[in-house]
Each structure stands twice: as structure tokens, then as C-alpha cells.
Design a protein around this motif. Structure first.
Motif, PDB file in Angstrom:
ATOM      1  N   ARG A  17       0.824  -1.222   0.000  1.00 28.70           N
ATOM      2  CA  ARG A  17       0.000   0.000   0.000  1.00 28.70           C
ATOM      3  C   ARG A  17       0.854   1.266   0.000  1.00 28.70           C
ATOM      4  O   ARG A  17       0.436   2.288  -0.521  1.00 28.70           O
ATOM      5  CB  ARG A  17      -0.913   0.029   1.221  1.00 28.70           C
ATOM      6  CG  ARG A  17      -1.861  -1.119   1.278  1.00 28.70           C
ATOM      7  CD  ARG A  17      -3.219  -0.688   0.976  1.00 28.70           C
ATOM      8  NE  ARG A  17      -4.131  -1.808   1.137  1.00 28.70           N
ATOM      9  CZ  ARG A  17      -5.306  -1.829   0.595  1.00 28.70           C
ATOM     10  NH1 ARG A  17      -5.719  -0.820  -0.112  1.00 28.70           N
ATOM     11  NH2 ARG A  17      -6.080  -2.861   0.772  1.00 28.70           N
ATOM     12  N   GLN A  98      -8.413   1.492   5.915  1.00 27.74           N
ATOM     13  CA  GLN A  98      -8.392   0.605   4.749  1.00 27.74           C
ATOM     14  C   GLN A  98      -8.239  -0.846   5.168  1.00 27.74           C
ATOM     15  O   GLN A  98      -8.894  -1.729   4.614  1.00 27.74           O
ATOM     16  CB  GLN A  98      -7.273   0.992   3.789  1.00 27.74           C
ATOM     17  CG  GLN A  98      -7.587   2.229   2.986  1.00 27.74           C
ATOM     18  CD  GLN A  98      -6.499   2.529   1.964  1.00 27.74           C
ATOM     19  OE1 GLN A  98      -5.432   1.917   1.964  1.00 27.74           O
ATOM     20  NE2 GLN A  98      -6.766   3.500   1.103  1.00 27.74           N
ATOM     21  N   GLN A 101     -11.490  -2.253   6.523  1.00 27.59           N
ATOM     22  CA  GLN A 101     -12.538  -2.477   5.536  1.00 27.59           C
ATOM     23  C   GLN A 101     -12.361  -3.771   4.757  1.00 27.59           C
ATOM     24  O   GLN A 101     -13.309  -4.258   4.162  1.00 27.59           O
ATOM     25  CB  GLN A 101     -12.613  -1.292   4.577  1.00 27.59           C
ATOM     26  CG  GLN A 101     -13.144  -0.046   5.233  1.00 27.59           C
ATOM     27  CD  GLN A 101     -13.175   1.140   4.279  1.00 27.59           C
ATOM     28  OE1 GLN A 101     -12.847   1.030   3.104  1.00 27.59           O
ATOM     29  NE2 GLN A 101     -13.579   2.284   4.803  1.00 27.59           N
ATOM     30  N   ASP A 102     -11.188  -4.337   4.759  1.00 25.38           N
ATOM     31  CA  ASP A 102     -10.918  -5.586   4.056  1.00 25.38           C
ATOM     32  C   ASP A 102     -11.000  -6.739   5.059  1.00 25.38           C
ATOM     33  O   ASP A 102     -10.294  -6.728   6.066  1.00 25.38           O
ATOM     34  CB  ASP A 102      -9.525  -5.519   3.415  1.00 25.38           C
ATOM     35  CG  ASP A 102      -9.175  -6.787   2.675  1.00 25.38           C
ATOM     36  OD1 ASP A 102      -8.542  -7.670   3.299  1.00 25.38           O
ATOM     37  OD2 ASP A 102      -9.535  -6.904   1.493  1.00 25.38           O
ATOM     38  N   LYS A 103     -11.861  -7.726   4.781  1.00 29.80           N
ATOM     39  CA  LYS A 103     -12.082  -8.820   5.740  1.00 29.80           C
ATOM     40  C   LYS A 103     -10.795  -9.568   6.094  1.00 29.80           C
ATOM     41  O   LYS A 103     -10.534  -9.834   7.265  1.00 29.80           O
ATOM     42  CB  LYS A 103     -13.107  -9.820   5.193  1.00 29.80           C
ATOM     43  CG  LYS A 103     -14.522  -9.358   5.257  1.00 29.80           C
ATOM     44  CD  LYS A 103     -15.446 -10.458   4.771  1.00 29.80           C
ATOM     45  CE  LYS A 103     -16.882  -9.999   4.796  1.00 29.80           C
ATOM     46  NZ  LYS A 103     -17.782 -11.080   4.362  1.00 29.80           N
ATOM     47  N   THR A 104     -10.012  -9.887   5.100  1.00 34.40           N
ATOM     48  CA  THR A 104      -8.779 -10.643   5.341  1.00 34.40           C
ATOM     49  C   THR A 104      -7.786  -9.809   6.143  1.00 34.40           C
ATOM     50  O   THR A 104      -7.204 -10.288   7.119  1.00 34.40           O
ATOM     51  CB  THR A 104      -8.152 -11.085   4.009  1.00 34.40           C
ATOM     52  OG1 THR A 104      -9.112 -11.830   3.264  1.00 34.40           O
ATOM     53  CG2 THR A 104      -6.918 -11.937   4.236  1.00 34.40           C
TER      54      THR A 104
END
Length: 123
Positions: A17, A98, A101-104
């Protein structure tokens, strides 16, 4: 079944990122300052002290532990000058948002927070 270390997952996600940020930083300054090996030890010591300062009954302790970890890793990667950047806190907020917000990534961050806090009691 193979177990994946959540701190490795988070570190890998974080590096991918911020790769663009690093490139932009190099364009502005052709020689970014990274923490020296001796200074990295000081960063680790400060991180340990700050982890120990998180109250056991703080409902946001996991998020605070991960934030401290992220801050230390970014300073280790990009140098102490990052701490003086007025937008550094905003960037940390954005990175954490961020990842949440991402399940993993959120699962890895949660596990990382637990690992960091478990290490706190043994330090």
C-alpha cells in the motif's frame, strides 16, 4: 493446514500500500533517511514501552497496539522525519481504516493486535 503469521500479512499489505508513497518520496528527495540499525533498537524499545502503557481495560487497546506497530514500522522504513510530518497521523488513520474495511486484512490486524498485547504482558 498452514498457519499464516498475521504480522507478516499486515506487513506485506502495508508495504504494497505504501510503495507508491515511497516512490513519491524518492522523487522529492533522492536520499530518504532510514533508521540506522542502532536507532532501530531504540525504536523497538520505545514501541515496547508504549505497548506497556496501554491500559488493560482500554476498549481500544487492540487498535492502539496495531497503530503503534504501524507507526514504528513506517518510521523504521522511512526515517524519523516522518514523525514531524503533520499529515502522518492522518495517514495512519487512513491505513488503519483501509485495513479494517478488508475482511482478510481486518482478521490479520485483529490477530496482530492480540499478538502484540500478549507480548506486552511478557515483556
Amino acid at each position: 493446514m498452514t498457519t499464516i503469521d498475521p504480522s507478516s500479512q499486515v506487513a506485506l499489505a502495508l508495504k504494497s500500500r505504501i510503495a507508491a508513497l515511497k516512490e513519491r518520496g524518492r522523487a522529492k528527495d533522492s536520499s530518504p533517511q532510514q533508521a540506522s540499525p542502532a536507532h532501530q533498537g531504540a525504536i523497538t524499545g520505545t514501541l515496547t514501552q508504549r505497548m506497556q502503557a496501554i491500559a488493560p481495560d482500554d476498549p481500544h487497546r487492540r487498535q492502539k497496539a496495531v497503530r503503534l506497530f504501524l507507526q514504528a514500522e513506517l518510521v523504521r522504513e522511512f526515517g524519523d522525519g516522518l514523525l514531524n510530518d503533520p499529515q502522518f497521523g492522518t495517514m495512519l488513520d487512513a491505513v488503519q481504516e483501509q485495513m479494517a474495511q478488508d475482511k482478510t486484512a481486518a482478521a490479520a490486524v485483529s490477530a496482530l493486535g492480540d499478538l502484540l498485547l500478549a507480548g506486552k504482558s511478557t515483556a
